[in-house]
Design a protein around this motif. Structure first.
Motif, PDB file in Angstrom:
ATOM      1  N   ARG A  28       0.816  -1.211   0.000  1.00 31.56           N
ATOM      2  CA  ARG A  28       0.000   0.000   0.000  1.00 31.56           C
ATOM      3  C   ARG A  28       0.854   1.267   0.000  1.00 31.56           C
ATOM      4  NH1 ARG A  28      -3.134  -3.415  -1.106  1.00 31.56           N
ATOM      5  NH2 ARG A  28      -5.280  -3.652  -0.448  1.00 31.56           N
ATOM      6  N   ASN A  29       2.086   1.200  -0.542  1.00 28.15           N
ATOM      7  CA  ASN A  29       2.907   2.400  -0.643  1.00 28.15           C
ATOM      8  C   ASN A  29       3.842   2.291  -1.843  1.00 28.15           C
ATOM      9  OD1 ASN A  29       5.358   1.002   0.193  1.00 28.15           O
ATOM     10  ND2 ASN A  29       4.536   1.063   2.272  1.00 28.15           N
ATOM     11  N   VAL A  40      -5.709   2.064  -4.187  1.00 29.27           N
ATOM     12  CA  VAL A  40      -5.627   2.863  -2.957  1.00 29.27           C
ATOM     13  C   VAL A  40      -4.722   4.078  -3.176  1.00 29.27           C
ATOM     14  CG1 VAL A  40      -4.810   2.864  -0.568  1.00 29.27           C
ATOM     15  CG2 VAL A  40      -6.126   0.925  -1.430  1.00 29.27           C
ATOM     16  N   LEU A  41      -3.544   3.866  -3.771  1.00 32.61           N
ATOM     17  CA  LEU A  41      -2.609   4.985  -3.981  1.00 32.61           C
ATOM     18  C   LEU A  41      -3.161   6.004  -4.963  1.00 32.61           C
ATOM     19  CD1 LEU A  41       0.912   3.294  -4.000  1.00 32.61           C
ATOM     20  CD2 LEU A  41      -0.314   4.389  -2.126  1.00 32.61           C
ATOM     21  N   ARG A  44      -5.846   8.055  -3.119  1.00 30.77           N
ATOM     22  CA  ARG A  44      -5.194   9.027  -2.225  1.00 30.77           C
ATOM     23  C   ARG A  44      -4.619  10.204  -3.007  1.00 30.77           C
ATOM     24  NH1 ARG A  44      -1.432   4.940   1.171  1.00 30.77           N
ATOM     25  NH2 ARG A  44      -3.061   3.871   2.329  1.00 30.77           N
ATOM     26  N   ALA A  45      -3.931   9.905  -4.093  1.00 33.04           N
ATOM     27  CA  ALA A  45      -3.259  10.956  -4.872  1.00 33.04           C
ATOM     28  C   ALA A  45      -4.241  11.960  -5.460  1.00 33.04           C
ATOM     29  CB  ALA A  45      -2.424  10.323  -5.992  1.00 33.04           C
ATOM     30  N   GLY A  47      -7.404  12.390  -4.271  1.00 31.54           N
ATOM     31  CA  GLY A  47      -8.339  12.874  -3.259  1.00 31.54           C
ATOM     32  C   GLY A  47      -9.719  12.275  -3.383  1.00 31.54           C
ATOM     33  N   TRP A  50     -12.118   6.927  -1.171  1.00 34.55           N
ATOM     34  CA  TRP A  50     -11.978   5.468  -1.076  1.00 34.55           C
ATOM     35  C   TRP A  50     -12.141   5.079   0.388  1.00 34.55           C
ATOM     36  CZ3 TRP A  50     -12.172   2.447  -5.103  1.00 34.55           C
ATOM     37  CH2 TRP A  50     -11.771   1.114  -5.004  1.00 34.55           C
ATOM     38  N   ALA A  52     -11.186   3.609   3.295  1.00 33.79           N
ATOM     39  CA  ALA A  52      -9.982   2.942   3.810  1.00 33.79           C
ATOM     40  C   ALA A  52     -10.320   1.861   4.818  1.00 33.79           C
ATOM     41  CB  ALA A  52      -9.043   3.972   4.428  1.00 33.79           C
ATOM     42  N   CYS A  75     -15.670  -0.476  -0.949  1.00 30.92           N
ATOM     43  CA  CYS A  75     -14.798   0.712  -0.962  1.00 30.92           C
ATOM     44  C   CYS A  75     -15.465   1.903  -1.632  1.00 30.92           C
ATOM     45  CB  CYS A  75     -13.473   0.389  -1.646  1.00 30.92           C
ATOM     46  SG  CYS A  75     -12.399  -0.668  -0.649  1.00 30.92           S
TER      47      CYS A  75
END
Length: 156
Positions: A28-29, A40-41, A44-45, A47, A50, A52, A75
């Motif tokens: 997850r990174n 997921v990434l 997040r990027a 906005g 999702w 979590a 999700c």
């Protein structure tokens, strides 16, 4: 003040920034992701909302039944159908010829390519952009879109 609605191109751009990221089961990174981690990434990027709390990476490499589709719905992803994925949409593929169970996710970049995490040996792999036509298109199970994204409007 309202938050701007993410455009599909922002999703594609965020996915392309992850090209070359190593594959890692439940990653997850930026040090490692699997196909769920890729979503997921990107969320997040850009906005995107999702959920979590629904993204609990405790799954195995072989999803059971429709667990991947349930994960996407939980999700907050919106089901679009089973064909013609628009740019920026989430694509769901089967990987096992016998079961054809939904087991792999990607992001459609345009009508010709898809970004996904490819791990041919399940030990090594990375985020890559591949042609959609052919093998990937034949394995398409479902198409979803991220929550909070403007609906697809095909150009006329």
């Amino acid at each position: 003040m309202t938050k701007p609605v993410p455009r599909r191109q922002q999703i594609i751009d965020a996915a392309r920034l992850l090209l070359g990221t190593p594959w890692k089961l439940q990653g997850r990174n930026e040090q490692g992701v699997d196909c769920g981690g890729l979503l997921v990434l990107i969320a997040r990027a850009v906005g995107l909302p999702w959920r979590a709390d629904e993204d609990t990476p405790t799954y195995t490499m072989t999803p059971r039944g429709d667990s991947l589709l349930t994960y996407l719905s939980n999700c907050g992803a919106n089901y679009l159908g089973m064909k013609d994925p628009p740019p920026g949409s989430i694509t769901v593929f089967w990987w096992n010829r016998q079961t054809k169970t939904p087991a792999h996710l990607g992001i459609m970049t345009d009508r010709q390519t898809v970004i996904h995490v490819y791990a041919p040996t399940f030990r090594t792999g990375h985020v890559t952009e591949d042609f959609f036509a052919g093998v990937m298109e034949k394995r398409l199970v479902a198409v979803y879109e991220f929550p909070g994204v403007l609906p697809w409007q095909p150009s006329s």
